[in-house]
Design an enzyme around this catalytic site. Structure first.
Site, PDB file in Angstrom:
ATOM      1  N   HIS A  14       0.850  -1.193   0.000  1.00 45.00           N
ATOM      2  CA  HIS A  14       0.000   0.000   0.000  1.00 45.00           C
ATOM      3  C   HIS A  14       0.879   1.234   0.000  1.00 45.00           C
ATOM      4  O   HIS A  14       2.101   1.161   0.110  1.00 45.00           O
ATOM      5  CB  HIS A  14      -0.972   0.012   1.186  1.00 45.00           C
ATOM      6  CG  HIS A  14      -0.348   0.225   2.519  1.00 45.00           C
ATOM      7  ND1 HIS A  14      -1.014   0.787   3.572  1.00 45.00           N
ATOM      8  CD2 HIS A  14       0.884  -0.045   3.008  1.00 45.00           C
ATOM      9  CE1 HIS A  14      -0.237   0.837   4.641  1.00 45.00           C
ATOM     10  NE2 HIS A  14       0.926   0.338   4.317  1.00 45.00           N
ATOM     11  N   CYS A  33       5.948   5.884   4.349  1.00 49.97           N
ATOM     12  CA  CYS A  33       4.710   5.219   3.913  1.00 49.97           C
ATOM     13  C   CYS A  33       4.098   5.882   2.680  1.00 49.97           C
ATOM     14  O   CYS A  33       3.195   5.325   2.061  1.00 49.97           O
ATOM     15  CB  CYS A  33       3.694   5.180   5.051  1.00 49.97           C
ATOM     16  SG  CYS A  33       4.228   4.158   6.426  1.00 49.97           S
ATOM     17  N   HIS A  39       5.014   0.233  -0.690  1.00 51.95           N
ATOM     18  CA  HIS A  39       5.767  -0.567   0.266  1.00 51.95           C
ATOM     19  C   HIS A  39       4.834  -1.660   0.766  1.00 51.95           C
ATOM     20  O   HIS A  39       3.616  -1.558   0.641  1.00 51.95           O
ATOM     21  CB  HIS A  39       6.311   0.279   1.427  1.00 51.95           C
ATOM     22  CG  HIS A  39       5.259   0.798   2.345  1.00 51.95           C
ATOM     23  ND1 HIS A  39       4.465   1.885   2.029  1.00 51.95           N
ATOM     24  CD2 HIS A  39       4.852   0.376   3.561  1.00 51.95           C
ATOM     25  CE1 HIS A  39       3.625   2.115   3.017  1.00 51.95           C
ATOM     26  NE2 HIS A  39       3.829   1.208   3.972  1.00 51.95           N
ATOM     27  N   HIS A  41       3.897  -5.100   3.620  1.00 55.26           N
ATOM     28  CA  HIS A  41       3.949  -5.621   4.980  1.00 55.26           C
ATOM     29  C   HIS A  41       3.593  -7.099   4.981  1.00 55.26           C
ATOM     30  O   HIS A  41       2.843  -7.573   4.124  1.00 55.26           O
ATOM     31  CB  HIS A  41       2.945  -4.895   5.894  1.00 55.26           C
ATOM     32  CG  HIS A  41       3.200  -3.441   6.043  1.00 55.26           C
ATOM     33  ND1 HIS A  41       4.205  -2.938   6.849  1.00 55.26           N
ATOM     34  CD2 HIS A  41       2.585  -2.360   5.494  1.00 55.26           C
ATOM     35  CE1 HIS A  41       4.186  -1.615   6.793  1.00 55.26           C
ATOM     36  NE2 HIS A  41       3.222  -1.236   5.974  1.00 55.26           N
ATOM     37  N   ASP A  79      -4.275 -10.977  -0.276  1.00 53.75           N
ATOM     38  CA  ASP A  79      -2.930 -11.540  -0.225  1.00 53.75           C
ATOM     39  C   ASP A  79      -2.165 -11.286  -1.519  1.00 53.75           C
ATOM     40  O   ASP A  79      -2.670 -11.559  -2.608  1.00 53.75           O
ATOM     41  CB  ASP A  79      -2.990 -13.042   0.051  1.00 53.75           C
ATOM     42  CG  ASP A  79      -1.626 -13.638   0.386  1.00 53.75           C
ATOM     43  OD1 ASP A  79      -0.803 -12.937   1.006  1.00 53.75           O
ATOM     44  OD2 ASP A  79      -1.394 -14.808   0.022  1.00 53.75           O
ATOM     45  N   HIS A  80      -0.950 -10.756  -1.370  1.00 47.81           N
ATOM     46  CA  HIS A  80      -0.071 -10.401  -2.489  1.00 47.81           C
ATOM     47  C   HIS A  80      -0.744  -9.423  -3.450  1.00 47.81           C
ATOM     48  O   HIS A  80      -0.571  -9.489  -4.660  1.00 47.81           O
ATOM     49  CB  HIS A  80       0.421 -11.655  -3.213  1.00 47.81           C
ATOM     50  CG  HIS A  80       1.437 -12.397  -2.412  1.00 47.81           C
ATOM     51  ND1 HIS A  80       1.076 -13.322  -1.458  1.00 47.81           N
ATOM     52  CD2 HIS A  80       2.785 -12.313  -2.389  1.00 47.81           C
ATOM     53  CE1 HIS A  80       2.177 -13.797  -0.891  1.00 47.81           C
ATOM     54  NE2 HIS A  80       3.231 -13.202  -1.424  1.00 47.81           N
ATOM     55  N   GLU A 126       0.678  -4.794  11.572  1.00 46.03           N
ATOM     56  CA  GLU A 126       1.314  -4.354  10.335  1.00 46.03           C
ATOM     57  C   GLU A 126       2.824  -4.590  10.368  1.00 46.03           C
ATOM     58  O   GLU A 126       3.425  -4.924   9.360  1.00 46.03           O
ATOM     59  CB  GLU A 126       1.004  -2.872  10.125  1.00 46.03           C
ATOM     60  CG  GLU A 126       1.328  -2.356   8.756  1.00 46.03           C
ATOM     61  CD  GLU A 126       0.878  -0.930   8.560  1.00 46.03           C
ATOM     62  OE1 GLU A 126       0.060  -0.707   7.650  1.00 46.03           O
ATOM     63  OE2 GLU A 126       1.321  -0.042   9.318  1.00 46.03           O
TER      64      GLU A 126
END
Length: 137
Positions: A14, A33, A39, A41, A79-80, A126
């Site tokens: 995100h 961020c 970036h 997590h 996811d991903h 996170e």
């Protein structure tokens, strides 16, 4: 009242950025961020439900069913993926951990209620040092 928690993990990217702010203000408020190249997590999601233990099973809620519910309605979608670009339920929402947790609540609360239980909290970790918890509105 008994509380039961299921843990699930996913990876996602995100960027915290407001297009109505200058680059300087975005960097001032969001720091790294706001990286223009995104970036990511390794998120850890904790979903806690509450209720009374069933006299036949001893369960508040079958954790296999809760896990399937979380994976099907949350993890398989995020996811991903990139929260800013790829996740329809985050469209137009700044994808802070706080807003992501609220969105997860909105998805899971009615599904858990339909299964005869009550959602108590969403905890979204996170980073190793940062997490948010949401207990509903």
């Amino acid at each position: 009242m008994v509380y039961v928690t299921r843990r699930e993990c996913f990876n996602a990217a995100h960027k915290l950025y407001r297009s109505d702010w200058s680059e300087a203000k975005n960097m001032e408020i969001f720091g790294a961020c706001a990286n223009p190249n995104w970036h990511g997590h390794n998120y850890v999601l904790f979903v806690t439900v509450k209720g009374e233990a069933n006299s036949d099973t001893g369960f508040v809620m079958d954790l296999k069913k809760l896990s399937t519910m979380i994976r099907k309605n949350i993890v398989d979608i995020v996811d991903h993926k990139n929260f800013n670009l790829d996740v329809p339920f985050m469209n137009g929402i700044l994808p802070s951990a706080e807003n992501i947790a609220i969105a997860f609540w909105k998805i899971l609360a009615p599904l858990i209620a339909d299964a005869g239980c009550k959602l108590h909290s969403i905890k979204l970790q996170e980073t190793e040092n940062n997490y948010v918890e949401y207990f509903g509105a």
